[in-house]
Design a protein around this motif. Structure first.
Motif, PDB file in Angstrom:
ATOM      1  N   VAL A  15       0.842  -1.203   0.000  1.00  0.00           N
ATOM      2  CA  VAL A  15       0.000   0.000   0.000  1.00  0.00           C
ATOM      3  C   VAL A  15       0.876   1.252   0.000  1.00  0.00           C
ATOM      4  N   ASP A  16       1.909   1.279   0.849  1.00  0.00           N
ATOM      5  CA  ASP A  16       2.823   2.421   0.895  1.00  0.00           C
ATOM      6  C   ASP A  16       3.617   2.556  -0.399  1.00  0.00           C
ATOM      7  N   VAL A  17       4.113   1.418  -0.900  1.00  0.00           N
ATOM      8  CA  VAL A  17       4.931   1.454  -2.113  1.00  0.00           C
ATOM      9  C   VAL A  17       4.112   1.941  -3.301  1.00  0.00           C
ATOM     10  N   ALA A  18       2.877   1.478  -3.426  1.00  0.00           N
ATOM     11  CA  ALA A  18       2.038   1.856  -4.564  1.00  0.00           C
ATOM     12  C   ALA A  18       1.731   3.347  -4.585  1.00  0.00           C
ATOM     13  N   ARG A  19       1.740   3.983  -3.426  1.00  0.00           N
ATOM     14  CA  ARG A  19       1.484   5.427  -3.386  1.00  0.00           C
ATOM     15  C   ARG A  19       2.641   6.225  -3.980  1.00  0.00           C
ATOM     16  N   ARG A  20       3.811   5.627  -4.033  1.00  0.00           N
ATOM     17  CA  ARG A  20       5.008   6.372  -4.428  1.00  0.00           C
ATOM     18  C   ARG A  20       5.669   5.853  -5.693  1.00  0.00           C
ATOM     19  N   LEU A  21       5.395   4.598  -6.058  1.00  0.00           N
ATOM     20  CA  LEU A  21       6.095   3.980  -7.182  1.00  0.00           C
ATOM     21  C   LEU A  21       5.117   3.193  -8.053  1.00  0.00           C
ATOM     22  N   PRO A  22       5.142   3.387  -9.363  1.00  0.00           N
ATOM     23  CA  PRO A  22       4.320   2.541 -10.239  1.00  0.00           C
ATOM     24  C   PRO A  22       4.922   1.148 -10.337  1.00  0.00           C
ATOM     25  N   PRO A  23       4.124   0.139 -10.688  1.00  0.00           N
ATOM     26  CA  PRO A  23       4.677  -1.210 -10.859  1.00  0.00           C
ATOM     27  C   PRO A  23       5.733  -1.227 -11.969  1.00  0.00           C
ATOM     28  N   THR A  24       6.732  -2.089 -11.813  1.00  0.00           N
ATOM     29  CA  THR A  24       7.714  -2.269 -12.884  1.00  0.00           C
ATOM     30  C   THR A  24       7.254  -3.389 -13.812  1.00  0.00           C
ATOM     31  N   PRO A  25       7.693  -3.368 -15.073  1.00  0.00           N
ATOM     32  CA  PRO A  25       7.208  -4.375 -16.030  1.00  0.00           C
ATOM     33  C   PRO A  25       7.763  -5.770 -15.769  1.00  0.00           C
ATOM     34  N   LEU A  26       7.020  -6.771 -16.213  1.00  0.00           N
ATOM     35  CA  LEU A  26       7.493  -8.142 -16.336  1.00  0.00           C
ATOM     36  C   LEU A  26       7.491  -8.429 -17.828  1.00  0.00           C
ATOM     37  N   ARG A  27       8.684  -8.636 -18.399  1.00  0.00           N
ATOM     38  CA  ARG A  27       8.794  -8.664 -19.852  1.00  0.00           C
ATOM     39  C   ARG A  27       9.456  -9.943 -20.331  1.00  0.00           C
TER      40      ARG A  27
END
Length: 324
Positions: A15-27
């Motif tokens: 919850v805290d991380v999502a407020r500050r950072l968008p998800p990184t890709p899985l490629r």
């Protein structure tokens, strides 16, 4: 929160991380021929490393008094960048960061873009830790550990929740291991949410501290590592890694030549720039050290390779041959 993580700890951190950072890709990756290899691109974080996740979560848990006292951290670069970024997003936390003089220039240049105090001290990470701990005692600042804190590890483990949202049933997940906070967080999530996935810890042959710790039955908090390009993985592991060792299925090591090969393959095949510590999972796959049926996810933990080093590697490997 105890030293042993739960998946609920990681979910709260998310919850805290999502407020500050968008998800990184899985490629999907082309770097391993016909192997179904997928890259979790933590090298695309705004600081170029997964470390920002743990710092973002830990700083979000600080109370008003702790914020007034400020934070202090020691780092060879990536953790310091994570703390600097997190402190800048909170806006009301002073950060003092102790960094060894041997830290890569690329990381120091990034650090100086943030409104933090950077103190160069000593030749090693241990020297920086000693100076940061002394500062903590003198000024009452909150010490933000790079891995030996459940809040840091829970924040780092949030990448596994993102990974499973895109690949719910990986056959194996390859986790680079230095101190081991990332390993503890990721393994906790996988054991709770993807029981069929093998958790594979990866270290350089120059510093097999986790495998040796498991063999000896005690955590090697310091380790006489040989010279390695994967400097972020050199030295001892943390207690937190040892406390979660039962969640790890396998520990593999990769040579310096295999690490170099993986860095070049990531650039030439996938157009992904990875530092050596971030490329060890791909190195293990390319060297056929991981044998599973199904999708393999390699966590590419960082991108902060010195440009001069990358140029030298590409010059030494001008043509990266196709592999079956």
């Amino acid at each position: 929160m105890g030293s042993r993580l739960t998946v609920e700890d990681v979910e709260r951190a998310a919850v805290d991380v999502a407020r500050r950072l968008p998800p990184t890709p899985l490629r999907p990756s082309l770097a391993a021929g016909d192997v179904d290899l997928r890259l979790k691109l933590e090298c695309w974080q705004p600081t170029g490393s997964f470390k920002v996740r743990g710092a973002a979560h830990l700083l979000a848990t600080l109370g008003p008094g702790e914020k007034r006292r400020g934070v202090v951290a020691a780092s060879a670069g990536n953790h310091a960048l994570g703390v600097a970024f997190a402190a800048s997003r909170l806006g009301d936390v002073k950060a003092t960061l102790f960094v060894p003089t041997s830290a890569p220039r690329s990381k120091l240049e990034k650090l100086r873009r943030f409104a933090v105090e950077v103190v160069l001290t000593g030749d090693s990470y241990d020297d920086a830790v000693e100076a940061a701990r002394a500062f903590e005692q003198r000024h009452g600042a909150v010490f933000v550990h790079a891995f030996e804190d459940p809040r840091t590890a829970a924040g780092q483990g949030t990448l596994a929740l993102e990974l499973l949202a895109e690949c719910p049933a990986p056959a194996a997940v390859l986790v680079p291991v230095g101190g081991g906070g990332l390993l503890a967080g990721v393994a906790t999530v996988l054991r709770a949410r993807a029981r069929g996935a093998r958790v594979v810890a990866v270290q350089p042959e120059a510093s097999p501290a986790l495998a040796e710790s498991i063999r000896l039955g005690r955590p090697l908090l310091s380790y006489p590592a040989a010279a390695t390009l994967a400097d972020g993985l050199a030295g001892g592991i943390g207690r937190i890694a040892f406390e979660h060792r039962d969640l790890v299925d396998e520990v593999v090591t990769v040579s310096e030549a295999e690490i170099e090969d993986a860095i070049v393959a990531l650039v030439s095949r996938d157009q992904v720039v990875a530092e050596a510590s971030g490329a060890v999972g791909v190195a293990a796959v390319r060297a056929r050290k991981v044998a599973v049926a199904g999708p393999i996810v390699a966590i590419v933990t960082g991108a902060n390779i010195d440009a001069r080093v990358l140029r030298q590697l590409l010059a030494r490997h001008p043509e990266e041959p196709e592999r079956a």
